[in-house]
Write an enzyme that holds these catalytic residues in place. Structure first.
Site, mmCIF file in Angstrom:
data_model
loop_
_atom_site.group_PDB
_atom_site.id
_atom_site.type_symbol
_atom_site.label_atom_id
_atom_site.label_comp_id
_atom_site.label_asym_id
_atom_site.label_seq_id
_atom_site.Cartn_x
_atom_site.Cartn_y
_atom_site.Cartn_z
ATOM 1 N N ASP A 292 0.839 -1.189 0.000
ATOM 2 C CA ASP A 292 0.000 0.000 0.000
ATOM 3 C C ASP A 292 0.883 1.251 0.000
ATOM 4 O OD1 ASP A 292 -2.710 1.003 0.194
ATOM 5 O OD2 ASP A 292 -2.187 1.713 2.193
ATOM 6 N N GLU A 339 0.711 -0.691 -5.055
ATOM 7 C CA GLU A 339 -0.437 0.235 -5.070
ATOM 8 C C GLU A 339 0.123 1.591 -5.495
ATOM 9 O OE1 GLU A 339 -2.158 3.404 -4.260
ATOM 10 O OE2 GLU A 339 -1.830 2.919 -2.158
ATOM 11 N N ASP A 398 -11.571 1.535 -1.146
ATOM 12 C CA ASP A 398 -11.708 2.974 -0.870
ATOM 13 C C ASP A 398 -12.664 3.678 -1.833
ATOM 14 O OD1 ASP A 398 -10.087 3.161 1.365
ATOM 15 O OD2 ASP A 398 -8.268 3.553 0.220
#
Length: 497
Positions: A292, A339, A398
């Site tokens: 991430d 990511e 998200d």
């Protein structure tokens, strides 16, 4: 390097599995879900972080980078093993509601987990438990003690000797809270035993698990408390700079995340040993790792610790090339995804491509038209711009659900999407799934909410808000619908089986 076979996958945090025990868990219904994945032709299950949750129930703000989320322990399996009577499960306040009630998880489920841990310790029959404690002592001892201290002090000021990890103070607390610490370790043992069985089951059905490493740790974490030398702090162990992102299109003041920032010079001096342990730990739990906020390994936004917004930060270089060289040396076969969303520079792209990490393509970002009411042909998220070494998503945890997102777009934008797909809008979510499936991206992963064509009430997380997030839960009948066979047909048609 990624295994370059085309594959399809499903994104679902285990907490969202159907359950009568307040929250999804690693019990019978998780196995049913693995069967559903297999039957639907998917070969990947993306699970998001599996650690204990923090502020707002987020697994991205965890009190530990190594511990497992004890909320996910299956009570049914504990009953089977004789650590709880079956009658305890009859009193559930939850049944099949469609949201996770974290209040009930804490009021009803946690006491049952503690009761099972006590029974386990009384029985003293499990040889694997002492071995688990020995093998994991490098993080488990600090975490179990940290949890006890947190229960005692909460977010109030801690005893300065405890904050500074003064040896005698730690020894005193460890002795005083020995029983509580031991129970905490048992719960971790329950979690990891149940997770390992579930992962083995998935792997035996040719399904690989995609895990998740949030780049930063929480200020309220055992990791920060036990390893302050690895972070930018003053002589009292208080952070001098914290994480965030600068002002952008979404926010005029940026986003102030507040996580402590790594002192990469110290990490480098220590051969990145803390990070390598962290990656190795997750590599044992999962088959592929998604990193991430990947851009933070090239440069990160450092904000002075006392700032109220993220405006006054600066970009600081991180040793990404050197770090990932070490990761590659130690884990030559580990599959890693980056990511790479947000404002990505040439340097970040270079870091990603040097190590052949696939990046993420989020279709919702490609289909949002600009001020001129047109799609931007250079937008990297439009399907005709994908490269094969990438992972396509309709949306992520998200984003809004694809149905919720589409319904909220202005009419002219919906019209653009229909023209791009050459389809009417009565089945738009599946048309978008089809577009991702047939793209050249090696992996195509879709949130379970999109496979079920659910509206915005099923959204998992709205970034920068606290409350109401991370609580969507599937229903048992969702595993029996026709969505799986429809998914399978597409996986077959587009070479992803």
């Amino acid at each position: 390097l990624m295994d370059r076979k085309r594959a399809a996958g499903i994104l679902l945090h285990p907490a969202s599995l159907p359950s009568q025990n307040c929250i999804g868990d690693l019990g019978p219904r998780a196995y049913q879900f693995v069967d559903f994945i297999q039957a639907s032709g998917a070969r990947l299950w993306q699970v998001l972080p599996l650690g204990p949750v923090g502020c707002g129930e987020s697994p991205y703000d965890s009190p530990s980078a190594f511990a497992g989320n004890t909320y996910l322990i299956s009570l049914n399996i504990l009953v089977e093993k004789g650590f709880l009577p079956e009658s305890d499960l009859q009193s559930t306040p939850c049944l099949e509601e469609s949201r996770i009630d974290y209040g009930n998880v804490r009021r009803w489920k946690l006491p049952l987990l503690e009761k099972a841990a006590e029974k386990f310790l009384e029985s003293g029959e499990d040889d694997a438990y002492p071995l688990f404690c020995r093998e994991n002592s490098w993080w488990l001892d600090d975490y179990a003690l940290f949890q006890c201290l947190r229960d005692h002090y909460g977010t109030e000021s801690w005893d300065p000797d405890i904050t500074a990890r003064e040896k005698n103070a730690l020894a005193r607390w460890s002795e005083k809270k020995r029983d509580v610490i031991e129970k905490e370790k048992v719960l971790q043992y329950f979690f990891f035993s149940q997770w390992k069985s579930l992962k083995n089951y998935a792997n035996s059905r040719q399904i690989r698990i995609i895990g998740d490493i949030p780049i930063f740790v929480s200020l309220q974490s055992a990791d920060f408390w036990a390893n302050r030398r690895l972070f930018h702090t003053d002589k009292n162990g208080t952070p001098t700079v914290v994480a965030g992102v600068p002002p952008d299109y979404f926010s005029s003041t940026g986003q102030l995340w507040g996580n402590p920032l790594y002192d990469w010079n110290i990490h480098k001096k220590e051969g990145y040993s803390w990070w390598l342990r962290r990656i190795g730990h997750l590599a044992e739990m999962t088959d592929i790792i998604r990193i991430d906020h990947f851009r933070g390994f090239e440069a990160y936004w450092a904000v002075p610790a006392l700032s109220k917004t993220a405006e006054k930060g600066q970009w600081v270089k991180a040793p990404g090339m050197d770090f990932f060289k070490k990761v590659r040396e130690q884990f030559p076969d580990l599959q890693i995804m980056a990511e790479d969303l947000g404002v990505i520079t040439d340097e970040v792209r270079d870091l990603r491509d040097t190590f052949h990490f696939p990046g993420m393509k989020v279709m919702q970002f490609g289909f949002e038209g600009g001020g001129d009411r047109k799609l931007d042909p250079s937008n990297v998220f439009l399907p005709f711009n994908y490269t094969s070494n990438s992972v396509v998503y309709s949306g992520t945890h998200d984003n809004n659900t694809t149905r919720g997102w589409y319904n909220n777009l202005p009419g002219w934008n919906r019209d653009l999407i229909r023209r791009y797909l050459a389809r009417p809008d009565d089945d738009i979510v599946w048309d978008i799934i089809r577009e991702g499936m047939k793209s050249c991206a090696d992996f195509a992963v879709f949130p379970m909410q999109d496979i079920l064509d659910l509206g915005e009430k099923a959204r998992m997380n709205l970034p920068s808000t606290v409350g109401g997030n991370w609580s969507w839960k599937m229903q048992l009948e969702d595993l029996n619908g026709f969505a799986g066979s429809r998914f399978r047909e597409m996986a077959e048609l587009y070479g992803r089986m």
